[in-house]
Design a protein around this motif. Structure first.
Motif, short mmCIF file in Angstrom:
data_model
loop_
_atom_site.label_atom_id
_atom_site.label_comp_id
_atom_site.label_asym_id
_atom_site.label_seq_id
_atom_site.Cartn_x
_atom_site.Cartn_y
_atom_site.Cartn_z
N SER A 55 0.83 -1.21 0.00
CA SER A 55 0.00 0.00 0.00
C SER A 55 0.86 1.26 0.00
N LEU A 56 1.97 1.22 0.71
CA LEU A 56 2.88 2.37 0.73
C LEU A 56 3.42 2.66 -0.66
N LEU A 57 3.88 1.63 -1.36
CA LEU A 57 4.37 1.83 -2.73
C LEU A 57 3.24 2.28 -3.66
N LEU A 58 2.05 1.80 -3.40
CA LEU A 58 0.90 2.18 -4.23
C LEU A 58 0.57 3.66 -4.07
N VAL A 59 0.66 4.16 -2.84
CA VAL A 59 0.41 5.59 -2.60
C VAL A 59 1.45 6.44 -3.31
N VAL A 60 2.71 6.02 -3.24
CA VAL A 60 3.77 6.77 -3.92
C VAL A 60 3.55 6.75 -5.43
N GLY A 61 3.17 5.61 -5.97
CA GLY A 61 2.94 5.52 -7.41
C GLY A 61 1.74 6.32 -7.87
N GLY A 62 0.72 6.45 -7.01
CA GLY A 62 -0.50 7.16 -7.39
C GLY A 62 -0.39 8.66 -7.33
N LEU A 63 0.48 9.20 -6.45
CA LEU A 63 0.72 10.65 -6.33
C LEU A 63 -0.55 11.46 -6.09
N GLY A 64 -1.63 10.83 -5.65
CA GLY A 64 -2.86 11.56 -5.41
C GLY A 64 -3.51 12.10 -6.68
N VAL A 65 -3.16 11.51 -7.83
CA VAL A 65 -3.64 12.04 -9.12
C VAL A 65 -5.13 11.76 -9.31
N GLN A 66 -5.61 10.61 -8.85
CA GLN A 66 -7.01 10.28 -9.08
C GLN A 66 -7.97 11.31 -8.48
N PRO A 67 -7.89 11.67 -7.19
CA PRO A 67 -8.80 12.71 -6.69
C PRO A 67 -8.54 14.07 -7.34
N ALA A 68 -7.29 14.34 -7.70
CA ALA A 68 -7.00 15.62 -8.37
C ALA A 68 -7.69 15.68 -9.72
N LEU A 69 -7.62 14.60 -10.48
CA LEU A 69 -8.29 14.58 -11.78
C LEU A 69 -9.79 14.75 -11.64
N SER A 70 -10.38 14.07 -10.67
CA SER A 70 -11.83 14.16 -10.51
C SER A 70 -12.25 15.59 -10.19
N GLN A 71 -11.48 16.28 -9.35
CA GLN A 71 -11.83 17.66 -9.01
C GLN A 71 -11.62 18.60 -10.20
N LEU A 72 -10.50 18.47 -10.88
CA LEU A 72 -10.19 19.37 -11.99
C LEU A 72 -11.12 19.14 -13.17
N ILE A 73 -11.41 17.89 -13.48
CA ILE A 73 -12.30 17.59 -14.60
C ILE A 73 -13.72 18.07 -14.30
N ALA A 74 -14.17 17.92 -13.06
CA ALA A 74 -15.50 18.39 -12.70
C ALA A 74 -15.59 19.91 -12.78
N ALA A 75 -14.51 20.61 -12.43
CA ALA A 75 -14.54 22.07 -12.42
C ALA A 75 -14.25 22.69 -13.78
N ARG A 76 -13.50 22.00 -14.62
CA ARG A 76 -13.06 22.57 -15.91
C ARG A 76 -13.39 21.57 -17.01
N ARG A 77 -14.66 21.45 -17.31
CA ARG A 77 -15.13 20.43 -18.26
C ARG A 77 -14.55 20.62 -19.65
N SER A 78 -14.25 21.85 -20.05
CA SER A 78 -13.76 22.10 -21.40
C SER A 78 -12.35 21.55 -21.61
N LYS A 79 -11.60 21.35 -20.53
CA LYS A 79 -10.22 20.85 -20.63
C LYS A 79 -10.08 19.45 -20.07
N ARG A 80 -11.19 18.73 -19.98
CA ARG A 80 -11.12 17.45 -19.28
C ARG A 80 -10.24 16.44 -20.01
N ASP A 81 -10.29 16.41 -21.36
CA ASP A 81 -9.45 15.46 -22.09
C ASP A 81 -7.97 15.78 -21.91
N ALA A 82 -7.64 17.09 -21.89
CA ALA A 82 -6.24 17.49 -21.73
C ALA A 82 -5.73 17.11 -20.34
N TYR A 83 -6.56 17.35 -19.32
CA TYR A 83 -6.15 16.98 -17.96
C TYR A 83 -6.02 15.46 -17.83
N PHE A 84 -6.93 14.74 -18.46
CA PHE A 84 -6.85 13.28 -18.40
C PHE A 84 -5.56 12.78 -19.03
#
Length: 497
Positions: free
Chosen positions: A55-84
């Motif tokens: 789990s420790l290695l998994l957290v390091v590999g994930g870098l918290g990107v999943q919740p960041a993407l969900s927040q940014l894509i929800a807030a900036r729908r026009s750039k969602r493909d670029a953020y993804f």
């Protein structure tokens, strides 16, 4: 009309994810039962040792990107493909690097951070899942951001179902081999399940015509993702490090108290694989509660001038709901610890551990609820500090108490309870300091406690017998007494949202 449609979609998504989580957790609990019955508690001890390090290695590999993407894509729908695309590239790179480092440093990590080197094969077989989960996190963040929760639920169900089927088949096939090989089979099952979940996400993305490449990588998008993701990673790292050190120190402390390596591993398996698994069953309900608490608290803070009163009512309702649901569950775990450990896991020796943990288990769920309130208040850094303090309390308690021969693994259980209580007190103190509200402790605790006292009286008066059927009937009657008493005291009532 548009706002009402959005609200209906949100309610539908919440209900769908809740149903999916119940299915996934239920299947996972069944999987643990089969593993304990097939491979034994010693094998579960080995699995519980490798999980925190993975789990420790998994957290390091994930870098918290999943919740960041969900927040940014929800807030900036026009750039969602670029953020993804930016998030996917970042996760592919980080997942690949962490997986490679895991292979190169596996001998060092197992030798220095795990008390039983027999998990070496299990750990190496599990490492490919880091890259697979990292890649899948980008798609999960995207679908969460565009609120396609049906895709998330489908991928979770497919992943868990295949993992359980493969795990049970391989465990039955290899149960006669050495414990190292048998435990390694669970790692192969995990990799298969995660691969199936990723393939499911890829198929859904292809049907949704999600772009995987074509846009240039921009530093601004990368900066946005990391500014959201890194603070989340910090909190998860603390939790993962504490769990890893706990899995390392408890068997080591048991060995210092006089048990050999195999006995210490087996005892830790009873603690983490049996007792803690049963204690976490009520988490299905509190997980749904915390999902609702965070946005409700955040919304209350934005209202003026009634926001403070609304916040106070919602925080009190959250604590009361947590106590109302978890307190009777802890009572049942305490009263029927022997029957549950023996009938479910065929591990009756875990009953004293479960009974002791059940005494303080309500503070675990109160701590989780208070943490959700703090997140809703925007106090992520304070929550991180409280988690660090709670982790220090836990690890210090393990070192001080588990090494005592007269306590042994019960000392670890006491340390865990003290850490839960300390974490809840710290979180609650910060809620009062930041929000300036009053918590109705007397009302929150009195009615559930009175109902639990009535149910406990019923347990003492009713003849439970020795059979599982008799115990089940007594448990049902206790639950009925609790619900009726709580209803008579006004504790069960519908409230405004």
């Amino acid at each position: 009309m548009l706002g009402e449609r959005a609200k209906q979609g949100l309610l539908y998504g919440t209900a769908l994810l809740l149903a999916s989580n119940i299915f996934v957790k239920g299947l996972g609990f069944f999987y643990r039962i089969v593993l304990v019955r097939t491979l034994g508690v010693e094998a579960m001890g080995l699995i519980e040792m490798v999980t925190p390090l993975f789990s420790l290695l998994l957290v390091v590999g994930g870098l918290g990107v999943q919740p960041a993407l969900s927040q940014l894509i929800a807030a900036r729908r026009s750039k969602r493909d670029a953020y993804f695309q930016t998030g996917l590239r970042l996760l592919l790179l980080s997942g690949l690097l962490v997986t490679a480092l895991g292979y190169m440093l596996s001998a060092f990590l197992i030798r220095n951070f795990v008390p039983d080197t027999r998990i070496y094969l299990c750990f190496k077989l599990l490492l490919p899942a880091i890259f697979i989960i990292s890649a899948a996190s980008a798609y999960r963040g995207y679908f969460q951001g565009v609120r396609q929760v049906s895709t998330l639920a489908l991928s979770q169900n497919v992943e868990q179902l295949l993992r359980v089927v493969c795990g049970i088949w391989l465990a039955k096939l290899l149960c006669d081999r050495s414990v190292e090989i048998a435990v390694g089979a669970t790692s192969v099952a995990t990799v298969c399940g995660e691969t199936a979940g990723l393939l499911c996400l890829l198929i859904c993305a292809r049907r949704g015509r999600l772009r995987h490449r074509g846009a240039a990588l921009r530093s601004s998008q990368l900066r946005d993702i990391l500014s959201f993701g890194l603070p989340t990673t910090g909190g998860r790292l603390v939790s993962s490090i504490v769990l890893m050190l706990q899995a390392f120190l408890i068997p080591l402390s048991l060995q210092a108290a006089g048990w050999d390596t195999r006995a210490a591993t087996e005892i830790y398996g009873r603690f983490a694989g049996v007792a803690m698994s049963l204690l976490h069953l009520p988490g299905v309900f509190t997980a749904a509660l915390t999902v609702s608490v965070l946005p409700a608290v955040a919304e209350s803070m934005s209202r003026d001038p009634q926001g403070r009163l609304l916040l106070q009512r919602r925080v009190n309702d959250a604590f009361e709901a947590a106590v109302t649901f978890t307190l009777p569950c802890m009572l049942l775990l305490y009263c029927f610890a022997e029957q549950l450990c023996a009938a479910v896991f065929t591990a009756p020796l875990a009953a004293p551990i479960l009974r002791l943990l059940a005494i303080g288990g309500v503070f675990l769920y109160l701590q989780i609820t208070a943490a959700s309130v703090l997140q809703g208040l925007g106090a992520a850094r304070i929550l991180l500090l409280n988690n660090i303090i709670g982790g220090v309390i836990l690890l210090a308690g393990v070192l001080l108490l588990t090494t005592l021969p007269q306590l042994g693994i019960l000392g670890a259980a006491i340390a865990v309870i003290v850490a839960w209580c300390g974490g809840f007190i710290l979180n609650c103190a910060q809620i009062l300091r930041i929000a300036h509200i009053r918590i109705r402790w007397w009302q929150t605790l009195l009615r559930p406690a009175a109902a639990v006292a009535a149910a406990l009286t019923a347990w003492l008066l009713l003849p439970s017998g020795q059979s599982n059927t008799a115990a089940l009937l007594v448990a049902a009657m206790m639950a009925a007494v609790y619900a009726l008493t709580l209803f008579a005291l006004g504790g069960l009532r519908l409230k405004r949202p």
